[in-house]
Motif scaffolding. Structure first.
Motif, PDB file in Angstrom:
ATOM      1  N   TYR A  26     -11.262  59.812 -16.318  1.00 44.52           N
ATOM      2  CA  TYR A  26     -10.148  59.480 -17.211  1.00 44.52           C
ATOM      3  C   TYR A  26     -10.356  58.168 -17.935  1.00 44.52           C
ATOM      4  O   TYR A  26      -9.822  57.967 -19.014  1.00 44.52           O
ATOM      5  CB  TYR A  26      -8.807  59.537 -16.488  1.00 44.52           C
ATOM      6  N   ALA A  27     -11.152  57.255 -17.383  1.00 45.76           N
ATOM      7  CA  ALA A  27     -11.423  56.001 -18.084  1.00 45.76           C
ATOM      8  C   ALA A  27     -12.224  56.262 -19.358  1.00 45.76           C
ATOM      9  O   ALA A  27     -12.209  55.453 -20.283  1.00 45.76           O
ATOM     10  CB  ALA A  27     -12.155  55.033 -17.174  1.00 45.76           C
ATOM     11  N   ASN A  28     -12.907  57.400 -19.421  1.00 43.14           N
ATOM     12  CA  ASN A  28     -13.690  57.762 -20.598  1.00 43.14           C
ATOM     13  C   ASN A  28     -12.967  58.734 -21.518  1.00 43.14           C
ATOM     14  O   ASN A  28     -13.542  59.220 -22.481  1.00 43.14           O
ATOM     15  CB  ASN A  28     -15.029  58.369 -20.154  1.00 43.14           C
ATOM     16  N   ALA A  29     -11.728  59.030 -21.223  1.00 47.42           N
ATOM     17  CA  ALA A  29     -10.964  59.980 -22.033  1.00 47.42           C
ATOM     18  C   ALA A  29     -10.602  59.344 -23.372  1.00 47.42           C
ATOM     19  O   ALA A  29      -9.958  58.307 -23.419  1.00 47.42           O
ATOM     20  CB  ALA A  29      -9.693  60.404 -21.300  1.00 47.42           C
ATOM     21  N   GLN A  30     -11.024  59.965 -24.429  1.00 49.09           N
ATOM     22  CA  GLN A  30     -10.706  59.442 -25.755  1.00 49.09           C
ATOM     23  C   GLN A  30      -9.299  59.841 -26.179  1.00 49.09           C
ATOM     24  O   GLN A  30      -8.612  59.087 -26.836  1.00 49.09           O
ATOM     25  CB  GLN A  30     -11.718  59.937 -26.775  1.00 49.09           C
ATOM     26  N   TYR A  31      -8.870  61.035 -25.799  1.00 44.28           N
ATOM     27  CA  TYR A  31      -7.564  61.524 -26.200  1.00 44.28           C
ATOM     28  C   TYR A  31      -6.764  62.014 -24.986  1.00 44.28           C
ATOM     29  O   TYR A  31      -6.581  63.218 -24.813  1.00 44.28           O
ATOM     30  CB  TYR A  31      -7.689  62.675 -27.207  1.00 44.28           C
ATOM     31  N   PRO A  32      -6.289  61.120 -24.151  1.00 43.32           N
ATOM     32  CA  PRO A  32      -5.463  61.590 -23.028  1.00 43.32           C
ATOM     33  C   PRO A  32      -4.122  62.080 -23.554  1.00 43.32           C
ATOM     34  O   PRO A  32      -3.537  61.470 -24.451  1.00 43.32           O
ATOM     35  CB  PRO A  32      -5.298  60.341 -22.156  1.00 43.32           C
ATOM     36  N   LEU A  33      -3.673  63.190 -23.041  1.00 46.16           N
ATOM     37  CA  LEU A  33      -2.367  63.746 -23.406  1.00 46.16           C
ATOM     38  C   LEU A  33      -1.524  63.767 -22.136  1.00 46.16           C
ATOM     39  O   LEU A  33      -1.776  64.564 -21.242  1.00 46.16           O
ATOM     40  CB  LEU A  33      -2.519  65.155 -23.977  1.00 46.16           C
ATOM     41  N   ILE A  34      -0.547  62.893 -22.064  1.00 44.70           N
ATOM     42  CA  ILE A  34       0.269  62.762 -20.869  1.00 44.70           C
ATOM     43  C   ILE A  34       1.611  63.442 -21.117  1.00 44.70           C
ATOM     44  O   ILE A  34       2.334  63.088 -22.044  1.00 44.70           O
ATOM     45  CB  ILE A  34       0.503  61.271 -20.510  1.00 44.70           C
ATOM     46  N   ASP A  76      -2.801  55.278 -28.903  1.00 44.89           N
ATOM     47  CA  ASP A  76      -2.796  54.895 -30.314  1.00 44.89           C
ATOM     48  C   ASP A  76      -4.005  53.977 -30.486  1.00 44.89           C
ATOM     49  O   ASP A  76      -3.907  52.759 -30.344  1.00 44.89           O
ATOM     50  CB  ASP A  76      -1.498  54.193 -30.682  1.00 44.89           C
ATOM     51  N   ALA A  77      -5.159  54.578 -30.741  1.00 42.46           N
ATOM     52  CA  ALA A  77      -6.416  53.834 -30.797  1.00 42.46           C
ATOM     53  C   ALA A  77      -6.398  52.743 -31.852  1.00 42.46           C
ATOM     54  O   ALA A  77      -6.962  51.669 -31.661  1.00 42.46           O
ATOM     55  CB  ALA A  77      -7.573  54.794 -31.035  1.00 42.46           C
ATOM     56  N   GLU A  78      -5.744  53.003 -32.968  1.00 43.86           N
ATOM     57  CA  GLU A  78      -5.689  52.011 -34.047  1.00 43.86           C
ATOM     58  C   GLU A  78      -4.916  50.777 -33.603  1.00 43.86           C
ATOM     59  O   GLU A  78      -5.362  49.647 -33.806  1.00 43.86           O
ATOM     60  CB  GLU A  78      -5.051  52.624 -35.292  1.00 43.86           C
ATOM     61  N   ALA A  79      -3.768  50.982 -32.975  1.00 41.22           N
ATOM     62  CA  ALA A  79      -2.977  49.846 -32.489  1.00 41.22           C
ATOM     63  C   ALA A  79      -3.733  49.083 -31.405  1.00 41.22           C
ATOM     64  O   ALA A  79      -3.693  47.851 -31.354  1.00 41.22           O
ATOM     65  CB  ALA A  79      -1.627  50.325 -31.954  1.00 41.22           C
ATOM     66  N   TRP A  88       0.210  53.168 -27.200  1.00 42.00           N
ATOM     67  CA  TRP A  88       0.460  54.594 -27.057  1.00 42.00           C
ATOM     68  C   TRP A  88       1.493  55.015 -28.086  1.00 42.00           C
ATOM     69  O   TRP A  88       2.169  54.183 -28.691  1.00 42.00           O
ATOM     70  CB  TRP A  88       0.972  54.912 -25.653  1.00 42.00           C
ATOM     71  N   GLN A  89       1.580  56.323 -28.265  1.00 43.59           N
ATOM     72  CA  GLN A  89       2.606  56.875 -29.148  1.00 43.59           C
ATOM     73  C   GLN A  89       3.100  58.199 -28.583  1.00 43.59           C
ATOM     74  O   GLN A  89       2.372  58.905 -27.903  1.00 43.59           O
ATOM     75  CB  GLN A  89       2.076  57.051 -30.562  1.00 43.59           C
ATOM     76  N   LYS A  90       4.339  58.491 -28.856  1.00 45.53           N
ATOM     77  CA  LYS A  90       4.924  59.764 -28.432  1.00 45.53           C
ATOM     78  C   LYS A  90       4.830  60.714 -29.609  1.00 45.53           C
ATOM     79  O   LYS A  90       5.152  60.350 -30.741  1.00 45.53           O
ATOM     80  CB  LYS A  90       6.376  59.571 -28.016  1.00 45.53           C
ATOM     81  N   ILE A  91       4.369  61.931 -29.333  1.00 46.84           N
ATOM     82  CA  ILE A  91       4.282  62.925 -30.392  1.00 46.84           C
ATOM     83  C   ILE A  91       4.930  64.221 -29.929  1.00 46.84           C
ATOM     84  O   ILE A  91       5.019  64.505 -28.745  1.00 46.84           O
ATOM     85  CB  ILE A  91       2.830  63.176 -30.852  1.00 46.84           C
ATOM     86  N   LYS A  92       5.376  64.997 -30.891  1.00 47.24           N
ATOM     87  CA  LYS A  92       5.977  66.301 -30.643  1.00 47.24           C
ATOM     88  C   LYS A  92       4.954  67.361 -30.990  1.00 47.24           C
ATOM     89  O   LYS A  92       4.354  67.331 -32.070  1.00 47.24           O
ATOM     90  CB  LYS A  92       7.236  66.467 -31.510  1.00 47.24           C
ATOM     91  N   VAL A  93       4.708  68.266 -30.062  1.00 46.69           N
ATOM     92  CA  VAL A  93       3.706  69.304 -30.261  1.00 46.69           C
ATOM     93  C   VAL A  93       4.402  70.660 -30.260  1.00 46.69           C
ATOM     94  O   VAL A  93       5.175  70.965 -29.359  1.00 46.69           O
ATOM     95  CB  VAL A  93       2.665  69.265 -29.116  1.00 46.69           C
TER      96      VAL A  93
END
Length: 97
Positions: A26-34, A76-79, A88-93
């Motif tokens: 998980y330390a190498n996860a580029q896109y973790p989805l929690i 939120d990689a940019e932030a 991090w950011q919350k998104i609706k899927v």
């Protein structure tokens, strides 16, 4: 495989599932989805989102607890790169492809 555009998707209901004494996936996860979960591991959240103890950690834990159907938290990689705002950011899927 990354240089060929290949991705690997790992899914679990327990954040600690991918950390072993041999390799920390998980330390190498580029896109973790929690998604919303009953038990949250502070160490995992600190590693994934670069938050420290205190208000930042409590804020992300509260956000995870308050997630509704179809919502998730991701990096939120940019932030993070700019050192501004939340890591991090919350998104609706509505669907995943």
């Amino acid at each position: 495989g990354r240089n060929k555009g290949m991705s690997i998707i790992l899914a679990t209901q327990n954040m600690e599932s991918f950390k072993s004494k041999y390799f920390d996936f998980y330390a190498n996860a580029q896109y973790p989805l929690i998604m919303r979960q009953q038990q949250q591991n502070d160490a995992v959240l600190k590693d994934l989102f670069g938050v420290s103890s205190g208000p930042a950690l409590q804020e992300i834990k509260s956000a995870i607890t308050g997630l509704q159907k179809g919502e998730l938290i991701t990096k939120d990689a940019e932030a993070m790169a700019l050192g501004i705002g939340k890591s991090w950011q919350k998104i609706k899927v509505t669907h995943l492809i």
